[in-house]
Design a protein around this motif. Structure first.
Motif, PDB file in Angstrom:
ATOM      1  N   GLU A 873       0.827  -1.203   0.000  1.00 19.10           N
ATOM      2  CA  GLU A 873       0.000   0.000   0.000  1.00 19.10           C
ATOM      3  C   GLU A 873       0.857   1.246   0.000  1.00 19.10           C
ATOM      4  OE1 GLU A 873      -3.764   1.827   2.565  1.00 19.10           O
ATOM      5  OE2 GLU A 873      -2.844  -0.081   3.121  1.00 19.10           O
ATOM      6  N   GLN A 874       1.924   1.255   0.839  1.00 18.76           N
ATOM      7  CA  GLN A 874       2.797   2.423   0.863  1.00 18.76           C
ATOM      8  C   GLN A 874       3.600   2.536  -0.433  1.00 18.76           C
ATOM      9  OE1 GLN A 874       6.311   2.587   3.440  1.00 18.76           O
ATOM     10  NE2 GLN A 874       5.497   4.501   4.311  1.00 18.76           N
ATOM     11  N   ALA A 875       4.032   1.393  -0.935  1.00 11.61           N
ATOM     12  CA  ALA A 875       4.795   1.426  -2.180  1.00 11.61           C
ATOM     13  C   ALA A 875       3.962   2.002  -3.319  1.00 11.61           C
ATOM     14  CB  ALA A 875       5.280   0.027  -2.531  1.00 11.61           C
ATOM     15  N   ALA A 876       2.694   1.612  -3.378  1.00  5.76           N
ATOM     16  CA  ALA A 876       1.833   2.118  -4.448  1.00  5.76           C
ATOM     17  C   ALA A 876       1.523   3.592  -4.258  1.00  5.76           C
ATOM     18  CB  ALA A 876       0.547   1.308  -4.496  1.00  5.76           C
ATOM     19  N   THR A 877       1.341   4.014  -3.005  1.00  5.09           N
ATOM     20  CA  THR A 877       0.961   5.403  -2.756  1.00  5.09           C
ATOM     21  C   THR A 877       2.101   6.363  -3.008  1.00  5.09           C
ATOM     22  OG1 THR A 877      -0.634   4.671  -1.088  1.00  5.09           O
ATOM     23  CG2 THR A 877       0.053   6.967  -1.003  1.00  5.09           C
ATOM     24  N   LEU A 878       3.326   6.009  -2.567  1.00  4.42           N
ATOM     25  CA  LEU A 878       4.463   6.925  -2.645  1.00  4.42           C
ATOM     26  C   LEU A 878       5.401   6.616  -3.786  1.00  4.42           C
ATOM     27  CD1 LEU A 878       5.371   7.226   1.169  1.00  4.42           C
ATOM     28  CD2 LEU A 878       3.865   8.668  -0.201  1.00  4.42           C
ATOM     29  N   GLY A 879       5.134   5.551  -4.523  1.00 12.14           N
ATOM     30  CA  GLY A 879       6.034   5.214  -5.619  1.00 12.14           C
ATOM     31  C   GLY A 879       7.382   4.732  -5.147  1.00 12.14           C
ATOM     32  N   LEU A 880       7.431   4.010  -4.040  1.00 12.65           N
ATOM     33  CA  LEU A 880       8.676   3.469  -3.522  1.00 12.65           C
ATOM     34  C   LEU A 880       8.922   2.102  -4.154  1.00 12.65           C
ATOM     35  CD1 LEU A 880       8.235   4.237   0.291  1.00 12.65           C
ATOM     36  CD2 LEU A 880       9.446   5.602  -1.409  1.00 12.65           C
ATOM     37  N   THR A 881      10.159   1.796  -4.450  1.00  7.84           N
ATOM     38  CA  THR A 881      10.496   0.499  -5.016  1.00  7.84           C
ATOM     39  C   THR A 881      11.860   0.061  -4.516  1.00  7.84           C
ATOM     40  OG1 THR A 881      10.783  -0.756  -7.062  1.00  7.84           O
ATOM     41  CG2 THR A 881      11.465   1.538  -7.099  1.00  7.84           C
ATOM     42  N   LEU A 882      12.007  -1.239  -4.312  1.00  8.60           N
ATOM     43  CA  LEU A 882      13.295  -1.813  -3.950  1.00  8.60           C
ATOM     44  C   LEU A 882      14.069  -2.150  -5.219  1.00  8.60           C
ATOM     45  CD1 LEU A 882      12.286  -4.281  -1.071  1.00  8.60           C
ATOM     46  CD2 LEU A 882      13.706  -2.260  -0.831  1.00  8.60           C
ATOM     47  N   ASN A 883      15.392  -1.872  -5.209  1.00  9.20           N
ATOM     48  CA  ASN A 883      16.213  -2.274  -6.344  1.00  9.20           C
ATOM     49  C   ASN A 883      16.192  -3.786  -6.515  1.00  9.20           C
ATOM     50  OD1 ASN A 883      16.820   0.313  -6.992  1.00  9.20           O
ATOM     51  ND2 ASN A 883      18.919   0.286  -6.190  1.00  9.20           N
TER      52      ASN A 883
END
Length: 957
Positions: A873-883
């Motif tokens: 949910e946080q990844a989708a909301t803030l556009g965070l991604t792990l390499n």
């Protein structure tokens, strides 16, 4: 002083920076930062603060970096947005923060180079002191944040706290509510406030019974009297068997009871679904609103009622086993309601206990002849109508009234009236009466509304048969429960009643009025004559809590008036109150009774006062003064020496026609599994002395062999706990898995410890709807051994031993360090990132949020392989991604496995953006907030070391 502290922190930071900071983790001094720094920054590293952040009483972060400057406090916008789960991300390369708040239509933009901000369609100009770019983060004053976001922020520099008040529901609050609803669903609609494990105890065809044995011998004058009590309990024919017999030295059987019972508080009984209790043997019939009351005999009874909830007008009878020469007092919400003494029947009964609408705390206090004292606490919720919509309530009983399964020659008669009888009326005399059959059926037709019907056939005290039928309706109106009933018998008699129950402010009341005609026999009224039928009956119960200074004073009043067909009337009023005074509990009761006959009226007043409590840390006193036709006063002193010795001294005196003084003394040695008592007494009326000895013990089959146990083991449930180190993680003991010795096991009357085999037996757990055993695992010294929930609950049954495994597991701990990677900039720690550790099956084993230095300590991981991901949910909301998805391996021996580096990119489309968030499944010993269980901190992970490392990391540039 602050300057000295800053110098010290600066020195420590510079000393540890080379060792603690990663080689590629130099601090950021970006070109945009230099571009917007037309003047000196408003704060320096000396102004660093770490604030504890809370919102709505919930702790969000223990250490949020902030800076205190002359222009005000500066908060990190990016980290704060991640804490509150607001879709705003900071791009330090462009000195900009962008996103949306609560909905995509409410766009947000903060541009330091352009010195402007935009939120929800409104624009602001920025002054140089409003927001600053430093260390790859945008730092903003709280008053400006309050202009742009639906928040009130109060930063207190003195207490180092930041209080956040949300003016609109924020995403993190919605997520917590969803998780709470999911937990309630997982726990059957109940709150999961306490972690506990339910231990099933299925019925079996046969289990070796537990046995209680009490043998006593006493010399009175020239006579020697002996007595034995024998109680057996266990499973037989997939039901619970209870048997009680008592006899004398001549071999005569003076009392006996046998009962086969099957109960299920969840009402999922295999034989008849929906039934909560079935009893066969010496049992009791139910009562009806008009007509018959509960009575005992040999027969059958069953019910579907909830063990912990009843209706406002349901009759509640409390019955149970009572050991020889014991007494029991009944308290409802700390108000003394009744007192009983064992007189040969081996049981107690409180009939028609008045309760209030709402939660009632029922406390039974038992007193033994040698100074023993124990308590049982039950909680019973009284609803306006206990029948829920769409559900059936069934009660049925058929007995040969007054007859026992096993006949005995000495049939004790009823006790007669007692000042503290709960119903304040004479009991039915014991003895055969013939068949009594009572059935009651109710159905919930709407929320708070039900219809009912009843049918009964029984004999009165002179042997006449009465057949009665009735109907009723109940409903909740304006917060009050109302119930109306109609009944008729086969002799032309009729009856009608109306009852109202509820609360007015702090006053709870129950009122009922009934009218009778045609000789209708009602056994449940306020007063029952042997032969004369009633004409009308009225009762009123009022309960409230007054204030005696600062001390609460619970008080209760019960008034009943009955008119009879012959014209006589009977009035009974009882008032009760209880309060505490220092170490003492004081209770009082006053009763007024009046008989109005055609020619005259006769009234009398009686009362009672009791006081009990501790004189000091060793002596307990219990005193009672009662007056009626005669006056009686008793005082007893009890003292204990540890767990093994108890002394009782007693004095009583009766005034009036049968004046007498009694002295009593006893001493009990409580050995490990045996109580040995010496007792004696002297009566001033005839000068006789009495001296005797008593032995009490028990035998319990623990699944492997019979073991001696403390007395009372057959009167309630028991549990055998097996604690071991679960090497393969399957929750079951396998040969070769090491036992866990020395764990404290609390339940019943005593505290036990697991032995060298990791086993402990706890008896005396009662016979209620639920019982609990608490495990104290403080003896486990290995910080990487985690325990299951320490509270073990089960449905106790007399004589049945529940087998409970308590598997300890070796776990591992890892430190995850998250750094933000951006093109052209060195990595920097990223705080407030929600991480999830996922096992091989895809379930979330642990989750948590990175701290101010980008680190998250994850403990309680079972041996195995895991992968790391950002909360979808946080990844989708803030556009965070792990390499990449870093792998985590916990070896079989557990322990600290080191540090795992996770590289995060910001502002790109997340590869998990389309993945629906999975419901978190916390690992053993890991809560939903991701906090690890208490353990000895690793040196490299302590808060101080991390803080100094963060300071050194920040100051190095």
């Amino acid at each position: 002083m602050r300057g000295c502290g800053a110098i010290l922190l600066l020195g420590l930071g510079l000393l540890i920076a080379p060792a603690a900071a990663r080689a590629d983790a130099a601090p950021i001094a970006t070109r945009p930062a230099l571009a917007v720094a037309g003047q000196a920054q408003p704060f320096t590293e000396d102004d660093l603060l770490l604030l504890e952040v809370s919102a709505g009483g919930r702790l969000l972060a223990e250490a949020l970096p902030a800076y205190a400057a002359p222009a005000g406090v500066y908060l990190p916008l990016g980290e704060l947005a991640r804490l509150l789960e607001i879709a705003v991300a900071v791009d330090p390369n462009r000195a900009r923060a962008e996103g949306w708040v609560l909905s995509e239509e409410r766009r947000f933009r903060l541009d330091l180079l352009a010195a402007e901000a935009e939120a929800a369609g409104r624009g602001w100009s920025l002054a140089p002191e409003d927001a600053v770019l430093a260390q790859g983060e945008i730092w903003v004053r709280p008053d400006r944040l309050a202009d742009w976001l639906p928040l009130k922020l109060k930063a207190d520099v003195r207490s180092l706290t930041l209080a956040i008040e949300a003016l609109e529901p924020l995403p993190f609050q919605a997520r917590l509510e969803r998780e709470a609803r999911r937990q309630r669903l997982e726990h059957g609609g109940r709150s999961a406030a306490r972690a506990e494990t339910f231990v099933p105890t299925p019925y079996v065809a046969f289990s070796p019974p537990a046995v209680d044995v009490t043998v006593s011998a006493a010399r009175e004058a020239e006579n020697m009297r002996t007595r034995y009590d024998l109680r057996l309990a266990g499973d037989l024919a997939w039901a619970g068997l209870q048997a009680f017999v008592t006899g004398d030295g001549n071999g005569g059987l003076t009392q006996a009871r046998v009962l086969l019972e099957r109960k299920d508080p969840e009402r999922r009984m295999a034989l008849v679904p929906g039934i909560s209790r079935v009893s066969l043997g010496d049992t009791y019939t139910p009562s009806l609103p008009l007509g018959p009351r509960s009575a005992g005999g040999r027969g059958l009874s069953l019910t579907t009622e909830d063990f912990q909830e009843i209706g406002a007008f349901d009759q509640i009878d409390l019955r149970g086993d009572l050991e020889r020469d014991w007494e029991v007092e009944l308290y409802v919400d700390d108000v003394l309601r009744g007192s009983r003494k064992e007189e040969g029947a081996g049981e107690y009964a409180f009939e028609d206990v008045p309760l209030m609408v709402g939660l009632n705390v029922i406390r039974l206090v038992f007193y033994g002849p040698q100074g023993e004292r124990r308590e049982e606490v039950r909680r019973l919720h009284v609803a306006g109508d206990a029948v829920r919509q769409g559900e059936w309530l069934v009660r049925f009983g058929a007995v040969d009234e007054g007859a026992s399964v096993i006949a005995f020659h000495d049939d004790p008669q009823g006790e007669g009236d007692h000042l503290l009888d709960v119903g304040d009326r004479p009991r039915r005399l014991a003895g055969p009466r013939g068949l009594r059959a009572v059935g009651h059926l109710a159905y919930g037709v709407a929320p708070g509304a039900s219809l009912s019907a009843g049918l009964a056939s029984f004999h009165d005290l002179v042997g006449r048969t009465h057949t009665q039928a009735g109907v009723g309706a109940g409903a909740s109106v304006l917060g009050f429960a109302a119930q109306a009933n109609l009944a008729a018998d086969d002799g032309g008699g009729t009856a009608a009643s109306l009852g109202v129950a509820g609360r007015i402010g702090r006053v709870a009341l129950v009122a009922r009025h009934a009218e009778f005609s045609g000789g209708f026999l009602d056994e449940g009224g306020g007063y029952m004559r042997v032969l004369e039928p009633s004409r009308r009956s009225s009762t009123l119960s009022v309960d409230t809590t007054l204030k005696l200074g600062r001390r609460p004073l619970p008080v209760g009043l019960r008034v009943s008036r009955d008119e009879f067909a012959g014209g006589d009337a009977h009035l009974l009023a009882t008032g009760r109150a209880s309060t505490s005074l220092g170490r003492f509990l004081l209770s009082g009761a006053v009763r007024y009774e009046r008989e109005d006959k055609a020619a005259r009226g006769d009234g009398r007043v009686s009362g009672l006062i009791t006081a009990s409590g501790l004189i000091d840390d060793h002596w307990r006193v219990r005193a009672t003064a009662a007056w009626d036709q005669d006056a009686v006063a008793t005082v007893s002193l009890d003292r204990r020496w540890g767990e093994a010795n108890a002394l009782r001294l007693g004095l009583s005196h009766r005034w009036g026609d049968h004046a007498a003084t009694m002295l009593q003394a006893s001493h009990v040695w409580r050995l490990r599994n045996l109580d040995l008592s010496l007792f004696g007494g002297w009566s001033g009326a005839d000068g006789e002395t009495r001296i005797g000895v008593q032995l009490a013990t028990a035998l319990v089959f623990d699944g492997e062999r019979y073991r001696r146990a403390p007395p009372g083991a057959a009167a309630g449930g028991a549990m055998r706990v097996h604690a071991f180190l679960d090497a393969d993680g399957d929750g079951r003991w396998r040969p070769g898995e090491a036992p866990a010795a020395g764990l404290g096991v609390r339940g019943g009357r005593r505290v036990a410890e697991t032995d060298a085999e990791g086993r402990a037996l706890i008896t005396g757990l009662g016979d209620g709807a639920r019982a609990a055993v608490q495990i104290d695992a403080s003896a486990v010294e290995d910080p990487y051994v985690t325990t299951p929930p320490p509270r073990l609950v089960f449905v106790p049954r007399p004589g049945r031993v529940a087998e409970a495994a308590f598997p300890l597991q070796q776990t591992g701990e890892v430190v995850i360090e998250v750094a933000l990677h951006q093109d052209g900039e060195p990595p920097r720690p990223l705080s407030a990132v929600r991480l999830q550790v996922v096992d091989a099956a895809g379930a979330v084993a642990a989750e948590g949020r990175t701290a101010f230095d980008g680190a998250l300590v994850v403990g309680g991981l079972r041996p195995g392989d895991y992968r790391l991901r950002i909360d979808p949910e946080q990844a989708a909301t803030l556009g965070l991604t792990l390499n990449a998805a870093p792998a985590i391996h916990i070896p079989r021996e557990g322990g600290f496995v080191g540090e795992v580096a996770a590289a995060v990119r910001l502002g790109a489309t997340s590869i998990l953006a389309d993945t629906a968030p999975e419901p978190p499944q916390p690992a053993l010993g890991q809560d939903r907030a991701g906090s690890a269980p208490e353990r000895r901190p690793h040196a490299s992970r302590s808060l101080g070391a991390r803080l100094l490392r963060w300071l050194g990391f920040s100051l190095a540039g």
